[in-house]
Scaffold this motif. Sequence first.
Motif: not given
Length: 250
Positions: A129, A132-133, A174, A177, A170, A136
């Motif tokens: 996570t 991924a943040c 995301v 963000c 997730t 992004v």
Amino acid sequence: MVTGFFFILMTVLWFTREPGFVPGWDSFFEKKGYRTDATVSIFLGFLLFLIPAKKPCFGKKKDGEDGEPSLRMEPIITWKDFQKTMPWEIVILVGGGYALASGSKSSGLSTWIGHQMLSLRSLPPWAITLLACILVSIVTEFVSNPATITIFLPILCSLSETLHINPLYTLIPVTMCISFAVMLPVGNPPNAIVFSYGHCQIKDMVKAGLGVNVIGLVIVTVAINTWGISLFDLDTFPAWAMASNITDRT
């Protein structure tokens, strides 16, 4: 006064189109999908080209006026004013983001990125996570928010189902963000508007936005791993995700 009235009317029509808890004015039409927020904006904007800027005077002329009254009444917005003040660079900038999202989906780029991210399965869920943040938050600085959502959310949803973790674990951080696009003009329309009028330079936006991005990442990561787990039951794999995974396999 007319412009202020139209602005209030536009806001009311936006909220009452599909309120959710009661039927909106969109339910009066048979075919669905043809009335959006853009429909309201375009319609009210078109009316500004028709409504005269000054109250028309029919009948008596004021003292001191000679000659016949002018039959030509200027509207609130003329096409000349529209061409002069319309920020076409913002329209192209935001529209290019939607085009990029559609191209990434139709060309298979989003699917390829999803397959590359499957190598993260060896990491713990909190690390996936967090990465991924961060990814992004970087991409959304160069691509518009809708385009970033269209590209990454289906990828992360499939990745979560493959790793058998709650997709909300997730998707929620995301999605938050994605709104941290405050460093570059292309990130979102407000940034582009400020930059187009010359009030801020790119280096100034980067200096101010970098700290905001870091603070936002820390807050979102801590929140989703503390009270977010108990609030959304993120430590369990939901039945709706399991049903979706079975449907995709069949």
